[in-house]
Design an enzyme around this catalytic site. Structure first.
Site, PDB file in Angstrom:
ATOM      1  N   ASP A 104       1.074  -1.101   0.090  1.00 14.52           N
ATOM      2  CA  ASP A 104      -0.102   0.109  -0.110  1.00 14.52           C
ATOM      3  C   ASP A 104       0.962   1.314   0.108  1.00 14.52           C
ATOM      4  O   ASP A 104       0.446   1.807  -0.785  1.00 14.52           O
ATOM      5  CB  ASP A 104      -1.101   0.000   1.076  1.00 14.52           C
ATOM      6  CG  ASP A 104      -0.358  -0.149   2.604  1.00 14.52           C
ATOM      7  OD1 ASP A 104       0.888  -0.447   2.712  1.00 14.52           O
ATOM      8  OD2 ASP A 104      -0.903  -0.240   3.611  1.00 14.52           O
ATOM      9  N   ASP A 107       6.756   4.128   3.688  1.00 13.93           N
ATOM     10  CA  ASP A 107       6.812   5.399   4.629  1.00 13.93           C
ATOM     11  C   ASP A 107       8.327   5.736   4.920  1.00 13.93           C
ATOM     12  O   ASP A 107       9.250   6.189   4.078  1.00 13.93           O
ATOM     13  CB  ASP A 107       5.943   5.230   5.755  1.00 13.93           C
ATOM     14  CG  ASP A 107       5.973   6.334   6.769  1.00 13.93           C
ATOM     15  OD1 ASP A 107       5.874   7.829   6.383  1.00 13.93           O
ATOM     16  OD2 ASP A 107       5.961   6.056   7.966  1.00 13.93           O
ATOM     17  N   LYS A 135       6.023   8.233   0.212  1.00 16.84           N
ATOM     18  CA  LYS A 135       6.475   9.300   0.878  1.00 16.84           C
ATOM     19  C   LYS A 135       8.018   9.658   0.687  1.00 16.84           C
ATOM     20  O   LYS A 135       8.728   9.067   1.509  1.00 16.84           O
ATOM     21  CB  LYS A 135       5.988   9.347   2.227  1.00 16.84           C
ATOM     22  CG  LYS A 135       4.547   9.213   2.621  1.00 16.84           C
ATOM     23  CD  LYS A 135       4.300   9.049   4.023  1.00 16.84           C
ATOM     24  CE  LYS A 135       2.962   8.887   4.634  1.00 16.84           C
ATOM     25  NZ  LYS A 135       2.578   8.612   5.999  1.00 16.84           N
ATOM     26  N   PHE A 156      -0.011  11.532   7.449  1.00 19.48           N
ATOM     27  CA  PHE A 156      -0.660  10.433   7.808  1.00 19.48           C
ATOM     28  C   PHE A 156      -1.939  10.321   6.720  1.00 19.48           C
ATOM     29  O   PHE A 156      -2.522  11.334   6.734  1.00 19.48           O
ATOM     30  CB  PHE A 156      -0.977  10.145   8.911  1.00 19.48           C
ATOM     31  CG  PHE A 156      -1.479   8.577   9.501  1.00 19.48           C
ATOM     32  CD1 PHE A 156      -0.241   7.696   9.505  1.00 19.48           C
ATOM     33  CD2 PHE A 156      -2.751   8.409   9.544  1.00 19.48           C
ATOM     34  CE1 PHE A 156      -0.826   6.473   9.948  1.00 19.48           C
ATOM     35  CE2 PHE A 156      -3.129   7.157   9.769  1.00 19.48           C
ATOM     36  CZ  PHE A 156      -2.080   6.012   9.931  1.00 19.48           C
ATOM     37  N   VAL A 157      -2.121   9.073   5.964  1.00 12.36           N
ATOM     38  CA  VAL A 157      -3.089   9.131   5.023  1.00 12.36           C
ATOM     39  C   VAL A 157      -3.996   7.736   5.511  1.00 12.36           C
ATOM     40  O   VAL A 157      -3.599   6.836   6.090  1.00 12.36           O
ATOM     41  CB  VAL A 157      -2.846   8.939   3.621  1.00 12.36           C
ATOM     42  CG1 VAL A 157      -2.402  10.385   3.206  1.00 12.36           C
ATOM     43  CG2 VAL A 157      -1.651   7.901   3.501  1.00 12.36           C
ATOM     44  N   ARG A 169     -10.335   1.713   6.413  1.00 10.24           N
ATOM     45  CA  ARG A 169      -9.769   0.895   5.402  1.00 10.24           C
ATOM     46  C   ARG A 169     -10.987   0.615   4.301  1.00 10.24           C
ATOM     47  O   ARG A 169     -10.611   0.616   3.122  1.00 10.24           O
ATOM     48  CB  ARG A 169      -9.418  -0.501   5.757  1.00 10.24           C
ATOM     49  CG  ARG A 169      -8.295  -0.752   6.627  1.00 10.24           C
ATOM     50  CD  ARG A 169      -7.815  -2.076   6.564  1.00 10.24           C
ATOM     51  NE  ARG A 169      -6.938  -2.481   7.802  1.00 10.24           N
ATOM     52  CZ  ARG A 169      -5.314  -2.286   7.818  1.00 10.24           C
ATOM     53  NH1 ARG A 169      -5.013  -1.890   6.547  1.00 10.24           N
ATOM     54  NH2 ARG A 169      -4.730  -2.747   8.756  1.00 10.24           N
TER      55      ARG A 169
HETATM   56  P1  IMP Z   1       7.475   1.815   6.583  1.00  4.24           P
HETATM   57  O1  IMP Z   1       7.770   0.499   6.949  1.00  4.24           O
HETATM   58  O2  IMP Z   1       7.769   3.009   7.452  1.00  4.24           O
HETATM   59  O3  IMP Z   1       7.881   2.020   5.211  1.00  4.24           O
HETATM   60  O4  IMP Z   1       5.862   1.461   6.767  1.00  4.24           O
HETATM   61  C1  IMP Z   1       5.128   0.343   6.123  1.00  4.24           C
HETATM   62  C2  IMP Z   1       3.789   0.224   6.570  1.00  4.24           C
HETATM   63  O5  IMP Z   1       3.284   1.169   7.401  1.00  4.24           O
HETATM   64  C3  IMP Z   1       2.897   0.488   5.360  1.00  4.24           C
HETATM   65  O6  IMP Z   1       2.946  -0.603   4.661  1.00  4.24           O
HETATM   66  C4  IMP Z   1       1.528   0.793   6.036  1.00  4.24           C
HETATM   67  O7  IMP Z   1       0.982  -0.433   6.306  1.00  4.24           O
HETATM   68  C5  IMP Z   1       1.983   1.654   7.387  1.00  4.24           C
HETATM   69  N1  IMP Z   1       2.030   3.026   7.071  1.00  4.24           N
HETATM   70  C6  IMP Z   1       2.918   3.861   6.680  1.00  4.24           C
HETATM   71  N2  IMP Z   1       2.469   5.242   6.420  1.00  4.24           N
HETATM   72  C7  IMP Z   1       0.982   5.198   6.679  1.00  4.24           C
HETATM   73  C8  IMP Z   1       0.054   6.078   6.430  1.00  4.24           C
HETATM   74  O8  IMP Z   1       0.252   7.127   5.969  1.00  4.24           O
HETATM   75  N3  IMP Z   1      -1.271   5.672   6.742  1.00  4.24           N
HETATM   76  C9  IMP Z   1      -1.048   4.140   7.142  1.00  4.24           C
HETATM   77  N4  IMP Z   1      -0.542   3.417   7.184  1.00  4.24           N
HETATM   78  C10 IMP Z   1       0.965   3.747   6.878  1.00  4.24           C
HETATM   79 MG    MG Z   2       1.158  -2.103   4.669  1.00  6.38          MG
END
Ligand code: IMP
Ligand code: MG
Length: 180
Positions: A104, A107, A135, A156-157, A169
């Site tokens: 999805d 981040d 992002k 945050f989204v 969701r």
């Molecule tokens: P990362 O490991 O920091 O890249 O984050 C990974 C996971 O965090 C994503 O697969 C999402 O499930 C969740 N996530 C990150 N940013 C957001 C957001 O803005 N909204 C909702 N879920 C997020």
């Molecule tokens: Mg995810």
């Protein structure tokens, strides 16, 4: 599509509407149809966040392909914990297959940065990463992303599969935290 939604203590405003999402997914699906023609790719969708995105993507994939689902978790509330744990594993044999991982949102990138080497170690013919949202300013690791629907700012989204404490969701568009 509602212009704003409130979940628990937070207010979110419409950020990317359903028509824009649909058009962008269609256009990237066409690119996949070209790039993977004759390769019978295996899509590996990361649950839960990708469920709505991957359903819409697959409706626009016209080449022979397979799909399977895995589950990782690293997120609780609105901050990434940085830890990855695989809860539903990959049962397919992916050796010599063309793999497209579907997520999805990227981040910090930590989740996929830890997950992708394990896939690569199983010697797929090729490995690509396809994400709905990215992002760029939040990225903390050198993660290679091959297909991105939308690059967004570091806010945050929710919606279109993504949640705030498991809520939101079901929204058919993407909403951004107000004043976040
Ligand atoms: P990362 O490991 O920091 O890249 O984050 C990974 C996971 O965090 C994503 O697969 C999402 O499930 C969740 N996530 C990150 N940013 C957001 C957001 O803005 N909204 C909702 N879920 C997020
Ligand atoms: Mg995810």
């Amino acid at each position: 599509m509602k212009p704003t939604v409130t979940i628990k203590d937070k207010e979110f405003e419409l950020y990317i509407d359903a028509t824009t999402i649909e058009a962008q997914i269609k256009s990237l699906a066409q690119k996949i149809n070209k790039d993977y023609a004759g390769k019978k790719p295996l899509f590996v969708a990361v649950l839960n966040g990708s469920f709505m995105f991957v359903a819409d993507l697959m409706k626009n994939i016209t080449i022979d392909s397979e799909i399977t689902f895995i589950k990782l978790s690293s997120y609780a509330g609105m901050q990434s914990s940085g830890k990855v744990s695989e809860t539903i594993g990959l049962t397919h044999n992916i050796k010599d297959r063309h793999i497209i991982v579907i997520e999805d949102i990227v981040d910090t990138g930590n989740t996929l940065y830890q997950f992708m080497p394990g896939i690569q170690a199983q010697q797929p013919s090729s490995l690509a990463l396809f994400v709905l949202l990215f992002k760029p300013t939040a990225l903390k690791v050198p993660l290679q992303i091959d297909y991105t629907c939308f690059e967004i700012e570091d806010k945050f989204v929710i919606g279109y599969g993504m949640d705030y404490d498991e809520l939101g969701r079901n929204l058919n568009a993407i909403y951004q935290l107000k004043n976040g």
